[in-house]
Design a protein around this motif. Structure first.
Motif, PDB file in Angstrom:
ATOM      1  N   THR A  13       0.840  -1.199   0.000  1.00  0.00           N
ATOM      2  CA  THR A  13       0.000   0.000   0.000  1.00  0.00           C
ATOM      3  C   THR A  13       0.874   1.247   0.000  1.00  0.00           C
ATOM      4  N   LEU A  14       1.719   1.377   1.026  1.00  0.00           N
ATOM      5  CA  LEU A  14       2.685   2.480   1.078  1.00  0.00           C
ATOM      6  C   LEU A  14       4.034   2.052   0.507  1.00  0.00           C
ATOM      7  N   PHE A  15       4.475   0.850   0.880  1.00  0.00           N
ATOM      8  CA  PHE A  15       5.797   0.362   0.489  1.00  0.00           C
ATOM      9  C   PHE A  15       5.691  -0.621  -0.674  1.00  0.00           C
ATOM     10  N   ASP A  16       6.593  -0.474  -1.618  1.00  0.00           N
ATOM     11  CA  ASP A  16       6.608  -1.302  -2.822  1.00  0.00           C
ATOM     12  C   ASP A  16       7.303  -2.624  -2.518  1.00  0.00           C
ATOM     13  N   VAL A  17       6.530  -3.694  -2.367  1.00  0.00           N
ATOM     14  CA  VAL A  17       7.104  -4.983  -1.978  1.00  0.00           C
ATOM     15  C   VAL A  17       7.965  -5.598  -3.083  1.00  0.00           C
ATOM     16  N   GLY A  18       7.849  -5.089  -4.292  1.00  0.00           N
ATOM     17  CA  GLY A  18       8.720  -5.572  -5.358  1.00  0.00           C
ATOM     18  C   GLY A  18      10.070  -4.897  -5.380  1.00  0.00           C
ATOM     19  N   GLY A  19      10.250  -3.899  -4.523  1.00  0.00           N
ATOM     20  CA  GLY A  19      11.468  -3.096  -4.562  1.00  0.00           C
ATOM     21  C   GLY A  19      12.739  -3.855  -4.270  1.00  0.00           C
ATOM     22  N   ALA A  20      12.694  -4.818  -3.354  1.00  0.00           N
ATOM     23  CA  ALA A  20      13.901  -5.561  -2.994  1.00  0.00           C
ATOM     24  C   ALA A  20      14.396  -6.392  -4.178  1.00  0.00           C
ATOM     25  N   ALA A  21      13.507  -7.167  -4.794  1.00  0.00           N
ATOM     26  CA  ALA A  21      13.908  -8.002  -5.928  1.00  0.00           C
ATOM     27  C   ALA A  21      14.313  -7.148  -7.120  1.00  0.00           C
ATOM     28  N   ARG A  22      13.603  -6.045  -7.331  1.00  0.00           N
ATOM     29  CA  ARG A  22      13.936  -5.170  -8.464  1.00  0.00           C
ATOM     30  C   ARG A  22      15.334  -4.589  -8.319  1.00  0.00           C
ATOM     31  N   GLN A  23      15.685  -4.140  -7.123  1.00  0.00           N
ATOM     32  CA  GLN A  23      17.009  -3.554  -6.928  1.00  0.00           C
ATOM     33  C   GLN A  23      18.097  -4.618  -7.005  1.00  0.00           C
ATOM     34  N   ALA A  24      17.856  -5.768  -6.380  1.00  0.00           N
ATOM     35  CA  ALA A  24      18.857  -6.839  -6.421  1.00  0.00           C
ATOM     36  C   ALA A  24      19.109  -7.296  -7.853  1.00  0.00           C
ATOM     37  N   PRO A  98      11.362   0.868  -0.814  1.00  0.00           N
ATOM     38  CA  PRO A  98      10.929   2.221  -1.156  1.00  0.00           C
ATOM     39  C   PRO A  98       9.415   2.348  -1.053  1.00  0.00           C
ATOM     40  N   VAL A  99       8.955   3.564  -0.805  1.00  0.00           N
ATOM     41  CA  VAL A  99       7.521   3.814  -0.910  1.00  0.00           C
ATOM     42  C   VAL A  99       7.174   4.031  -2.378  1.00  0.00           C
ATOM     43  N   PHE A 100       5.911   3.870  -2.714  1.00  0.00           N
ATOM     44  CA  PHE A 100       5.469   4.210  -4.054  1.00  0.00           C
ATOM     45  C   PHE A 100       5.657   5.708  -4.270  1.00  0.00           C
ATOM     46  N   PRO A 101       5.927   6.140  -5.508  1.00  0.00           N
ATOM     47  CA  PRO A 101       6.311   7.536  -5.766  1.00  0.00           C
ATOM     48  C   PRO A 101       5.339   8.581  -5.230  1.00  0.00           C
ATOM     49  N   GLU A 102       4.043   8.280  -5.224  1.00  0.00           N
ATOM     50  CA  GLU A 102       3.067   9.293  -4.819  1.00  0.00           C
ATOM     51  C   GLU A 102       2.880   9.406  -3.314  1.00  0.00           C
ATOM     52  N   VAL A 197      -6.966   0.250  -2.666  1.00  0.00           N
ATOM     53  CA  VAL A 197      -6.040   0.753  -3.674  1.00  0.00           C
ATOM     54  C   VAL A 197      -5.718  -0.416  -4.601  1.00  0.00           C
ATOM     55  N   ASN A 198      -6.446  -0.502  -5.673  1.00  0.00           N
ATOM     56  CA  ASN A 198      -6.364  -1.656  -6.576  1.00  0.00           C
ATOM     57  C   ASN A 198      -5.277  -1.410  -7.618  1.00  0.00           C
ATOM     58  N   ARG A 199      -4.035  -1.569  -7.218  1.00  0.00           N
ATOM     59  CA  ARG A 199      -2.900  -1.271  -8.094  1.00  0.00           C
ATOM     60  C   ARG A 199      -2.808  -2.220  -9.282  1.00  0.00           C
ATOM     61  N   GLU A 200      -3.354  -3.413  -9.162  1.00  0.00           N
ATOM     62  CA  GLU A 200      -3.206  -4.424 -10.215  1.00  0.00           C
ATOM     63  C   GLU A 200      -4.440  -4.547 -11.098  1.00  0.00           C
TER      64      GLU A 200
END
Length: 236
Positions: A13-24, A98-102, A197-200
């Motif tokens: 919701t606030l934090f992007d759970v894909g951020g760890a794998a994306r950065q790695a 990271p948090v989502f940009p907004e 918040v239906n991001r998908e």
């Protein structure tokens, strides 16, 4: 009854759970698996949630950091990536998602509208505090609530009841924001003014409650809730 405060789910919701794998995946040495980071992140998140639900039903509580680690272990084995160094790197990055940009601007606007803001999450207090500090959103958050106080995961009603106990308000006075459809539905059933918040772009879950509103991200949240307050968290 007026909505007096807004409570946010944390991860997804606030934090992007894909951020760890994306950065790695973007770091040197990740070339062999980098094109699979999206699947890895999704599998990790799915197992994380599944294990929390199973533990809640079984009465076998463990803190969310332990759940996060074993969910990652399952995912790495499933993906053929049982590498201790990769495992440790992903866990280190998860503490600094990271948090989502907004998110920062949205929280700032919500505070300007006069609402009290809190986080309610399955995650353990050290994980939550590290994430909030790393993201730089501490000035906007009035309270960070962890299910470790009741030792059962969402969507158990005892978790949602923590908010009223903390702030001394009734469920209809609480706005609840989550990107998890099951979480938003369960919060609505509990009596919160729930916003999904239906991001998908997923279908609405067929559960025991229905959110009052649905957004594609958090950009429009301050506009949506502006009519609920007069600058002091009171309805007009």
């Amino acid at each position: 009854m007026a909505v007096r405060l807004f409570v946010f789910d944390a991860y997804g919701t606030l934090f992007d759970v894909g951020g760890a794998a994306r950065q790695a995946a973007a770091e040197p040495g990740a070339e062999a698996w980098a094109d699979r980071w999206v699947a890895l992140a999704a599998q990790w998140r799915r197992k994380q949630l599944e294990y929390s639900w199973i533990r809640a039903v079984a009465g076998a509580h463990a803190d969310f950091w332990q759940v996060t680690q074993v969910a990652l272990d399952w995912t790495l084995e499933a993906e053929g990536l049982a590498d201790p160094q990769l495992r440790q790197r992903l866990l280190d990055l998860y503490y600094e998602l990271p948090v989502f940009p907004e998110v920062p601007e949205m929280l700032r606007q919500m505070k300007e509208l006069g609402f009290t803001l809190a986080i309610l999450s399955n995650d353990s207090p050290p994980m939550l505090q590290a994430a909030v500090v790393s993201a730089g959103i501490t000035p906007f958050v009035d309270a960070v609530l962890s299910i470790e106080e009741v030792e059962v995961f969402k969507p158990d009603p005892a978790v949602y009841a923590m908010v009223g106990a903390c702030f001394g308000v009734a469920p209809p006075e609480i706005g609840f924001v989550s990107s998890n459809g099951w979480d938003a539905c369960s919060a609505a059933a509990f009596g919160f003014h729930a916003i999904w918040v239906n991001r998908e772009g997923a279908p609405m879950d067929r559960l025991q409650g229905r959110p009052a509103h649905e957004l594609s991200d958090l950009h429009a949240l301050p506009i949506l809730v502006a009519g609920m307050g007069d600058g002091n968290g009171r309805s007009r």
